[in-house]
Scaffold this active site. Sequence first.
Site, PDB file in Angstrom:
ATOM      1  CG  LEU A 491      72.331  -4.798 -11.601  1.00  0.00           C
ATOM      2  CD1 LEU A 491      72.103  -5.875 -10.540  1.00  0.00           C
ATOM      3  CD2 LEU A 491      73.215  -5.350 -12.712  1.00  0.00           C
ATOM      4  CG  ASP A 492      66.890  -0.244 -15.860  1.00  0.00           C
ATOM      5  OD1 ASP A 492      65.747  -0.505 -15.452  1.00  0.00           O
ATOM      6  OD2 ASP A 492      67.132   0.146 -17.019  1.00  0.00           O
ATOM      7  CE  LYS A 493      62.457  -6.060 -17.656  1.00  0.00           C
ATOM      8  NZ  LYS A 493      62.553  -6.175 -19.143  1.00  0.00           N
TER       9      LYS A 493
END
Length: 794
Positions: A491-493
Amino acid sequence: MSECASKGCGCPINSLPPAKPAGTGQNLVVYKIQNMDCPTEEVLIRDKLERLPGVADLEFNLVQRTLAVTHQLPSSEPLEAALAAIGMQAVRDTLSPAGQTTVLAIAKMDCPTEEGLILGRLTGMPGVAGLDFNLVQRTLTLQHAPEALPSILAALKSLGLEAQVQGGDVSAPAEPAKTNWWPMILSGVSATAAEVVYWWNGGFHWTVAALALLAIFSGGLPTYKKGFIALRNRNLNMNALMSIAVTGAMLIGQWPEAAMVMFLFALAEIIEAKSLDRARNAIRGLMDLAPETATVRQPDGSWLDVPAKSVALDAVVRVKPGERIALDGEIVSGSSTVNQAPITGESLPVEKAESDPVFAGTINESGSFEYRVTALAANTTLARIIHAVEAAQGSRAPTQRFVDQFARVYTPAVFAVALAVAVIPPLAFGAVWMDWIYKALVLLVVACPCALVISTPVTIVSGLAAAARKGILIKGGVYLEGGRKLAVLALDKTGTITHGKPEQTEFAVLVGDEHRVRRLAAGLATRSDHPVSQAIARAAQAADLVPADVADFAAIPGRGVRGTIDKQLYHLGNHRLIGELGLMASHLEKRLDKLERQGKTAVMLATETEVLGLFAVADTVKETSRLAIADLHSLGVRTMMLTGDNPHTAEAIAQQVGIDEARGNQLPEDKLKTIESLLGQAGTVGMVGDGINDAPALARADIGFAMGAAGTDTAIETADVALMDDDLRKIPTFLRLSRTTANILTQNITLALGIKAVFIALTFTGHATMWMAVFADMGASLLVVFNGLRLLRK
């Protein structure tokens, strides 16, 4: 090449890739590759052909199984040799680049029987390059030479299938012809009467034959017509097999049974078609969300209701309380709460005010407002969702490809067995001819794999429609079916786990005047669209600071930005950038370390020789992210966060939401390498991002999830799975839907094949009758259809 092109599966059905304006010495050749079914073959072909000197570009279309190669080779022979070396069955497509794609609506194309008939008639026909069927929507997408269309339509008419060219951007599924029930009622009454008279007389009577013929021709004449057409085209479909079986039963004197078999078959055909309409209505329901008219402001200031399709861009539309919004737009006056559930699946209404976006198909609840139209009716978010769902139906899921291949072998094999059963026992062992001919006729009834073939598309379409209702746009059956195997999710933040709207929390001047340092930073930050830069710009604006004028502005991916102010080069960037500039002192390192351990992002303003100021920016974690990560863990999915922030901040955020592993300082290419390192060793790998900055990693992952896709063209067009809002909890929902879909597919295949196996065994033991076989065969078709439709209720 776009992610959509590189992924291949689930893309909208395209025509043959158009001829490109090739440069000097460039050529375009198009291949049909029948065994190019999924991204596995695409990667294999890409690796092989990209090594050939002179290959300029590759364009894949996995739905149509075509490959367009732009090259500078003297001939295409090296390409064909390379494809043959890796086992690809490539045939050069002689269709000219002027070839076109046409969608035909065929109201009588209800099941795989008609699909097989059309395939047999059109395959190999001059000018026909590709066929793609959508039985649920009753459409056939053709790739063909322009001059071939009239002969194609004539060929379909010869099969008893009237076709209409489908136009428009978003069109409803072809409507079936209305059912005339009187012939079926007459057929049922006559078949029952034939059985009663046969039983009453204790055997055959001429009235039995008369009643049976009345039943057969009142209810079964369409079956006989279709069967004759199929046999004329050397196609052993269900209508042909049933016609042979009923005729054979009459010839051996089984009149009541022949009548009952034909009636039951014709009745089951109608019921099955009505059942499939439920899946079609799921898509039609999406189309009905947007109203047909909109109240538009006229040049003289008056308001007029006009068709939504005719409303121009930038027109102003008024919406009253309780009305559905007709077109995408941006509010220019007024405010309200809007129920966006039809698009995003959000359970609660969303507050809307000036400058906020609104979407076609959503419901205005309380207030009244006016909005400026930002998308034509054919290009609204709802229209793009419908296009995506329709296109997704055209892509064969792995199970569906298996079933299709199995069905091609099964029917001829059972027919051959039936022929052997009718002939071999009487000839070789002196058995009674009538007994074994009857058993052969029973085998013919169960020879068509209709239940098996129809089970997969109905289940997949039901799953796609159910997901769309929840705001999850799945771009193909391959992803719906493959999601159940998801083992690792990266996941990207920013904007994915966090809200994506960080705020400046601290500022410290290290060299020079505070006012000047903040002006310089604001000048650079204002030019950037990164959320961290925007936080610094907002803080400066709140302090009434005028940003400095910047020249030669440039973004430094994964690090920050730079620009010239008053002939001096300045950098505004993260820990990594300052380190690369050689400006990281020990006291500054300690200060950054403290901020980063608090989960804050440190940004510094620096010249080429010194650091002038330090800014701390913090983003807040979504509560839904914590719930989603916990839910993913309960489903056995390992989670990993990939962010451009420093490792300390990454670890702090990961601990807040419970993510298993966090990796910081991740540039786009680093995220791509991380995804590549996971492939092949951790099961199915997913990547969640915004669909743009994370495009390389999203494209490389087995399944790419785009967050907040509503209103974002790029995300809807490129993602494998688009989450229409910013709620990560939709991913566990997607996984559960995928697992349920896989279970139903397994149940349907087991049920369809199991019933076939039982009746084949009963046939050889002499316990199966023809009417029992047709009842079981068509009953199985109805069972698998209704089982697949269960997904619409979830």
